[in-house]
Design an enzyme around this catalytic site. Sequence first.
Site, short mmCIF file in Angstrom:
data_model
loop_
_atom_site.label_atom_id
_atom_site.label_comp_id
_atom_site.label_asym_id
_atom_site.label_seq_id
_atom_site.Cartn_x
_atom_site.Cartn_y
_atom_site.Cartn_z
N GLU A 94 1.95 -0.26 -4.71
CA GLU A 94 1.00 0.75 -5.18
C GLU A 94 1.77 2.06 -5.24
OE1 GLU A 94 -3.23 2.85 -4.04
OE2 GLU A 94 -1.74 2.42 -2.52
N ASP A 137 0.81 -1.20 0.00
CA ASP A 137 0.00 0.00 0.00
C ASP A 137 0.86 1.27 0.00
OD1 ASP A 137 -2.90 0.80 0.42
OD2 ASP A 137 -1.98 1.89 2.08
C1 GLC Z 1 -4.26 2.89 -0.76
C2 GLC Z 1 -5.42 1.93 -0.68
C3 GLC Z 1 -6.64 2.70 -0.28
C4 GLC Z 1 -6.39 3.31 1.09
C5 GLC Z 1 -5.10 4.12 1.12
C6 GLC Z 1 -4.66 4.36 2.53
O1 GLC Z 1 -4.44 3.85 -1.74
O2 GLC Z 1 -5.58 1.27 -1.91
O3 GLC Z 1 -7.79 1.91 -0.27
O4 GLC Z 1 -7.46 4.12 1.43
O5 GLC Z 1 -4.04 3.47 0.48
O6 GLC Z 1 -4.22 3.17 3.10
#
Ligand code: GLC
Length: 587
Positions: A279, A225
């Site tokens: 991500e 994440d």
């Molecule tokens: C990422 C996740 C999202 C979350 C954010 C904070 O973007 O995919 O769902 O709200 O991180 O953890």
Amino acid sequence: MAAATAQPAAHPAVSLVNGYQPIWWKEAVVYQIYPRSFQDSNGDGIGDLNGITQHLDYLQKLGVNVIWLSPHYDSPNADNGYDIRDYRKVMREFGTMDDFDRMLAAIKARHMRLIVDLVVNHSSDEHHWFAESRSSKDNPYRDYYFWRDGRPNPDDPAHPLPPNNYPSYFSGSAWQYDAATQQFYLHLFAAKQPDLNWDNTKVREDVYSLMRFWLDKGVDGFRMDVIPLISKQPGLPDLTEEQMRDPSRLWANGPHRDEYLQQMNREVLSKYDVMTVGEAIGITLPEQTQITNSQRHELNMIFNFDAVRLNRGANYSARPWTLPELKAIYDNHARVLGKADWDTVFLSNHDNSRLVSNWGDDSTPEFRTRSAKLLETMLLTLRGTPFLYQGDELGMTNYPFTRFDQFDDIEVKNLYKATVLTGQMPEAQFVAETRRFGRDNARTPMQWSDAPNAGFAPASAKPWLAVNPNYTSINAAAELADPESVYHFTQRAIELHHAHLAFVYGDYQDLDPTHLQVFAYTRSLTEPGKPAQRFLVVLNYGQKPVAYTLPAGIKAGKLLLANIPSTTEVGATTLHLAAWEARVYSY
Ligand code: GLC
Ligand code: CA
């Protein structure tokens, strides 16, 4: 469960395929499960791990071979599990550790693999580290988070101003005042998601240790994440006006990001045969390779947001876009990323609206199924490991939201406060934009059947988020019974992807980058001593039928996949494509 799968990850003896080191995660098709919305097995209206275990045959039949599970850890659910209270515990609503172990064993028994979400840029404010940290300035955990004095507030001296001008992704300031020690802590997301201080070696060691805990159980890797945000700017100075336009750019490129990822790789990841996907909010294409180049020993791949956010402006506003812009993104990826990099391809997940509503055409049942199939064709034939999101294989759509109180998402609630309640945006516009792009669209329960609650939960239960009323016609049971359904088409497209390494390691060529409506490209692979594999993908991206003449003297060969069953034009150089028609040929 017994299980240490520790083993060296490198396979130096394997010969290259088209210059790429072949490995299982490059050949995988990944399916994301948002556990809260997948299947409720005990009638509390919340999806759970036993619910997932029930549907593993469904996933195996679909043909996916890696599951990415959104967070399943103990959490107060300020952000549906992306705020973790205990990294070594299963969320009570989702079941027990025994349920997890049974699920993992059942996944492995089907020759599938599981990657779990690693959310370590921040924890929950209910994590014991934070409880300690906030308790006093000299607590040993104080430095696990970012604490700073406020700035003097001339207008109201009793209420200091935040230490700097950082905005939160979820609206307002990224700083929260805490009365206990009269300092502010940093939270780039919700106030209940304080950012961990990765500059503290103890934080890093604790993270590596919890990673080992799950890897030793046998999980096959992590989706990480917002991982580029882990290295903060030294001294946390104010953003300049320029930086304020896109703070992620600065936040994702902190001075120690690569050092920390390399350390994590050295101390943890390299000891297991696993895959990692970060991500990568804030990372541009040229920067991508700093993280994914295999010589750098950081992560295997990242999610770059360039395609998935092409149609978005600020917050939930729409940005007009053209097909050549989308094509240029994929073309650039093929040019910029080298043989030592690996890419992902995705257009949906739990943070974006539904694939078909967002990128296709859900205006009629016919266009919905056809464009959903076109999009699956595209995801499964472009370069990179494809990531499919739950329900997209059914062509599930956005929810017909009409009122603010129908939304659950903290991002939506905070944005409402910051825009509608301050008079910056009329409520009707807010609801219309959130209906289009809000994250809850992707989070409505899976539509398994036309039974009450779409079979997601027993009839007596109240699902945590409303089921889309179109479940009576769009559901897995109906699609399993219909050979022409989006489900069965997706199954065939996955089968095609798995059958030919050209879709994995093959070269990519966009045949017609400027065509406004047709996306035509080839994937080709020549391996020594084997017949060349050459595939042609032609997608009519829109409602207008088109007679499309293939460029470069290319002739369509055998038709391998088509979203309109009757179509054949073998040997043709001009293809007559109906609305949203998609074909894959050999050539
Ligand atoms: C990422 C996740 C999202 C979350 C954010 C904070 O973007 O995919 O769902 O709200 O991180 O953890
Ligand atoms: Ca449940």
